[in-house]
Motif scaffolding. Structure first.
Motif, PDB file in Angstrom:
ATOM      1  N   VAL A   1      -5.239  -4.624  -0.655  1.00 23.99           N
ATOM      2  CA  VAL A   1      -6.554  -4.359  -1.239  1.00 23.99           C
ATOM      3  C   VAL A   1      -7.630  -4.639  -0.201  1.00 23.99           C
ATOM      4  O   VAL A   1      -7.377  -5.250   0.836  1.00 23.99           O
ATOM      5  CB  VAL A   1      -6.801  -5.230  -2.504  1.00 23.99           C
TER       6      VAL A   1
ATOM      7  N   VAL B   1     -12.686  -7.009  -2.267  1.00 24.82           N
ATOM      8  CA  VAL B   1     -12.099  -7.215  -3.590  1.00 24.82           C
ATOM      9  C   VAL B   1     -11.646  -8.656  -3.734  1.00 24.82           C
ATOM     10  O   VAL B   1     -11.881  -9.304  -4.760  1.00 24.82           O
ATOM     11  CB  VAL B   1     -10.919  -6.245  -3.820  1.00 24.82           C
TER      12      VAL B   1
ATOM     13  N   VAL C   1      -7.795  -0.279  -2.318  1.00 23.05           N
ATOM     14  CA  VAL C   1      -8.108  -0.316  -3.742  1.00 23.05           C
ATOM     15  C   VAL C   1      -9.526  -0.833  -3.923  1.00 23.05           C
ATOM     16  O   VAL C   1      -9.911  -1.845  -3.337  1.00 23.05           O
ATOM     17  CB  VAL C   1      -7.114  -1.216  -4.496  1.00 23.05           C
TER      18      VAL C   1
ATOM     19  N   ARG D   1       0.844  -1.197   0.000  1.00 23.52           N
ATOM     20  CA  ARG D   1       0.000   0.000   0.000  1.00 23.52           C
ATOM     21  C   ARG D   1       0.883   1.252   0.000  1.00 23.52           C
ATOM     22  O   ARG D   1       1.865   1.332   0.722  1.00 23.52           O
ATOM     23  CB  ARG D   1      -0.950   0.009   1.201  1.00 23.52           C
TER      24      ARG D   1
ATOM     25  N   ALA E   1      -8.978  -3.133  -8.891  1.00 25.07           N
ATOM     26  CA  ALA E   1      -8.343  -4.288  -8.244  1.00 25.07           C
ATOM     27  C   ALA E   1      -7.306  -4.924  -9.151  1.00 25.07           C
ATOM     28  O   ALA E   1      -7.520  -5.093 -10.342  1.00 25.07           O
ATOM     29  CB  ALA E   1      -9.403  -5.318  -7.883  1.00 25.07           C
TER      30      ALA E   1
END
Length: 288
Positions: free
Chosen positions: A270, A274, A232, A189, A237
């Motif tokens: 994520v 997702v 995300v 991230r 994704a």
């Protein structure tokens, strides 16, 4: 700036410089010179700021910090009701934003007294502006808990948070906090660590959480603000098939699906939903 006879005073929240005295506004300098009551987080820092600005306060100065804020509020309310304005200043930045001021503001609002602001510097918006991360929507988390377990639980609330998050952290805890960010939010991230904003030794470091954690492993000095990218979304994704494959591999090794989804989400940076959507899509594809 002062109140008038027969009128109630106002709470004046003043943003003070993060580091450079010349970032102070003309309104702040005028308020420091004329306001009847100045509630200062640190009276010694206030004296230095006034000296730097060439200002000599004419009002009385009272200390107003976290430990005594609640006790000071009644007397400050009395001053407001008597028609005196009260200027609230912190060591740096905007009062009530992780600094003293909120209790007085809440009490003044409840009492029907006026509250206004002398706009000025804020570490939150300054860090957002230079971070290079999306700033159209953001959330402010302030200081995370000091204890590791509580800190990780607080970070878990950000796993699926799509907005960019801003955190404050003490220099002696920044290494542990960034390590926890890696463990909870994922190594990849994006984030930004801002140290000593606007000061001579300002440093802005951008990268992945893993890169920043390695950089700060030995600790940092100074005032620190951390900006972390949001989770995300499904629309952006990365490679759904690979996410599903990672979950499947973990399940084959005996890990429960829910736990596997959470671990993959953390590792890949994520949102859990997702990964879940990727798993569901893969199962549908296999059943055809």
């Amino acid at each position: 700036m002062t109140g008038h006879v027969g009128e109630q005073g106002r709470v004046l929240l003043a943003g003070t410089p993060l580091g450079r005295p010349d970032d102070a506004s003309a309104r702040l300098a005028a308020a420091l010179a004329t306001t009847p009551v100045i509630a200062a987080e640190d009276t010694r820092r206030l004296q230095r700021l006034c000296a730097d600005l060439g200002v000599a306060p004419t009002g009385r100065v009272v200390s107003f910090f976290d430990a005594n804020e609640a006790d000071r509020v009644p007397a400050l309310l009395d001053a407001l009701r008597a028609g005196e304005d009260v200027l609230v200043v912190t060591d740096a930045g905007m009062p009530s934003v992780s600094d003293p001021g909120y209790r007085l503001v809440a009490a003044a609002v409840d009492a029907g007294l006026d509250v206004t602001c002398l706009p000025g510097p804020s570490a939150v918006t300054t860090a957002l502006a230079v971070s290079g991360l999306p700033v159209d929507r953001f959330c402010f988390e302030g200081f995370l808990p000091r204890k590791a377990g509580a800190r990780r639980r607080a970070l878990e609330a950000l796993i699926d948070e799509p907005r960019t998050a801003v955190l404050f952290e003490a220099p002696h805890r920044i290494a542990a906090t960034l390590a926890d960010c890696v463990a909870v939010l994922g190594a990849d991230r994006r984030a930004c660590v801002c140290r000593e904003l606007t000061k001579t030794h300002e440093q802005v470091r951008r990268g992945t959480l893993a890169e920043l954690a390695a950089w700060a492993a030995d600790g940092l000095r100074g005032e620190i603000t951390v900006v972390v990218a949001g989770a995300v979304t499904s629309a952006a994704a990365p490679d759904a098939a690979s996410l599903a494959a990672e979950v499947e591999a973990r399940e084959a090794a005996g890990q429960p699906r829910k736990e596997a989804i959470a671990e993959v989400a953390r590792a890949r940076g994520v949102a859990k939903r997702v990964v879940f959507d990727a798993v569901v899509a893969a199962k549908r594809q296999q059943s055809r």
